[in-house]
Write an enzyme that holds these catalytic residues in place. Structure first.
Site, PDB file in Angstrom:
ATOM      1  N   PRO A   9       0.801  -1.229   0.000  1.00 39.85           N
ATOM      2  CA  PRO A   9       0.000   0.000   0.000  1.00 39.85           C
ATOM      3  C   PRO A   9       0.835   1.282   0.000  1.00 39.85           C
ATOM      4  O   PRO A   9       1.883   1.350   0.631  1.00 39.85           O
ATOM      5  CB  PRO A   9      -0.814  -0.113   1.296  1.00 39.85           C
ATOM      6  N   ARG A  17       5.658  10.937  -2.591  1.00 44.28           N
ATOM      7  CA  ARG A  17       5.365  10.583  -1.197  1.00 44.28           C
ATOM      8  C   ARG A  17       6.637  10.678  -0.337  1.00 44.28           C
ATOM      9  O   ARG A  17       7.587   9.927  -0.552  1.00 44.28           O
ATOM     10  CB  ARG A  17       4.832   9.143  -1.152  1.00 44.28           C
ATOM     11  N   TYR A  22      11.630   8.054   1.088  1.00 44.88           N
ATOM     12  CA  TYR A  22      11.475   7.055   0.016  1.00 44.88           C
ATOM     13  C   TYR A  22      12.137   7.449  -1.296  1.00 44.88           C
ATOM     14  O   TYR A  22      12.077   6.679  -2.259  1.00 44.88           O
ATOM     15  CB  TYR A  22       9.976   6.787  -0.197  1.00 44.88           C
ATOM     16  N   ASN A  74       7.657  -5.678  -0.973  1.00 44.77           N
ATOM     17  CA  ASN A  74       7.679  -4.574  -0.016  1.00 44.77           C
ATOM     18  C   ASN A  74       6.253  -4.475   0.517  1.00 44.77           C
ATOM     19  O   ASN A  74       5.370  -3.929  -0.151  1.00 44.77           O
ATOM     20  CB  ASN A  74       8.100  -3.262  -0.686  1.00 44.77           C
ATOM     21  N   ALA A  77       3.159  -0.643   4.887  1.00 42.68           N
ATOM     22  CA  ALA A  77       2.644  -0.574   6.267  1.00 42.68           C
ATOM     23  C   ALA A  77       2.130  -1.921   6.773  1.00 42.68           C
ATOM     24  O   ALA A  77       2.134  -2.166   7.988  1.00 42.68           O
ATOM     25  CB  ALA A  77       1.552   0.481   6.344  1.00 42.68           C
ATOM     26  N   GLU A  98      11.957  -9.699   1.768  1.00 40.86           N
ATOM     27  CA  GLU A  98      11.237  -8.489   2.184  1.00 40.86           C
ATOM     28  C   GLU A  98      12.145  -7.275   1.951  1.00 40.86           C
ATOM     29  O   GLU A  98      13.296  -7.284   2.380  1.00 40.86           O
ATOM     30  CB  GLU A  98      10.903  -8.629   3.681  1.00 40.86           C
ATOM     31  N   HIS A 100      12.522  -2.946   2.084  1.00 39.95           N
ATOM     32  CA  HIS A 100      12.037  -1.617   2.477  1.00 39.95           C
ATOM     33  C   HIS A 100      12.990  -0.578   1.917  1.00 39.95           C
ATOM     34  O   HIS A 100      14.218  -0.727   2.033  1.00 39.95           O
ATOM     35  CB  HIS A 100      11.960  -1.482   4.001  1.00 39.95           C
ATOM     36  N   LEU A 101      12.432   0.466   1.340  1.00 42.82           N
ATOM     37  CA  LEU A 101      13.253   1.564   0.820  1.00 42.82           C
ATOM     38  C   LEU A 101      13.991   2.250   1.962  1.00 42.82           C
ATOM     39  O   LEU A 101      15.191   2.501   1.884  1.00 42.82           O
ATOM     40  CB  LEU A 101      12.355   2.576   0.094  1.00 42.82           C
ATOM     41  N   ARG A 107      13.553   4.489  12.241  1.00 45.58           N
ATOM     42  CA  ARG A 107      12.372   5.365  12.207  1.00 45.58           C
ATOM     43  C   ARG A 107      11.513   5.145  13.450  1.00 45.58           C
ATOM     44  O   ARG A 107      12.019   4.703  14.482  1.00 45.58           O
ATOM     45  CB  ARG A 107      11.603   5.114  10.893  1.00 45.58           C
TER      46      ARG A 107
END
Ligand code: DQA
Length: 149
Positions: A9, A17, A22, A74, A77, A98, A100-101, A107
């Site tokens: 998503p 975004r 990202y 990816n 969320a 998996e 993630h950028l 974070r």
């Protein structure tokens, strides 16, 4: 060799975004980079993006029944919330990487937990779009080492 790439998503919003997290590439740019790497590795890739958890589940199930060799996902969320996606990854007998950028561990604390990581082959987090290249290289090396056995 056939690899399914799944984007979760809000990744359709890449490019505009939160570029500080990202980057500035949009999803079409990222898919073009993955496609170019896939060609140089001599593997086929197929792309899917959805904002809907059930569609992502269906894509994982279909990968398992369609002769796909591995998956790069990816989960965005849903990484942090979806036991259903974790169960789907565990249910399919395919290696799943998996990606993630951003570095999710640098974070907010709610991003530090991944439901999928314990059932994934590997996780790559924090290399931006290059994470997909690393994931593809790693997954193809993994699959080729299995074939050689
Ligand atoms: C993300 C990190 C997630 O925490 C976030 O919800 C995303 C993108 C990443 O690629 O860095 O949507 O998966």
């Amino acid at each position: 060799m056939y690899i399914q790439i799944i984007h979760g998503p809000n990744l359709n919003m890449l490019g505009t975004r939160e570029p500080e997290h990202y980057g500035c590439l949009n999803l079409a740019d990222i898919n073009a980079i993955i496609m170019s790497k896939a060609r140089s590795l001599g593997v086929e890739v197929d792309f899917l993006q959805s904002n809907h958890e059930g569609v992502l589940l269906d894509a994982l199930h279909q990968a398992a029944s369609a002769g796909t060799d591995g998956v790069i996902i990816n989960p965005a969320a849903y990484t942090h919330t979806s036991i259903a996606l974790r169960d789907a990854v565990a249910a399919i007998a395919l290696p799943v990487v998996e990606v993630h950028l951003s570095n999710i561990y640098a974070r907010e604390t709610f991003r530090h937990h991944s439901c999928l990581a314990p059932v994934a082959l590997a996780q790559i987090s924090g290399f931006g779009a290059n994470g997909y290249i690393l994931a593809l290289e790693g997954l193809v090396l993994h699959l080729r080492s299995l074939q050689a056995k």
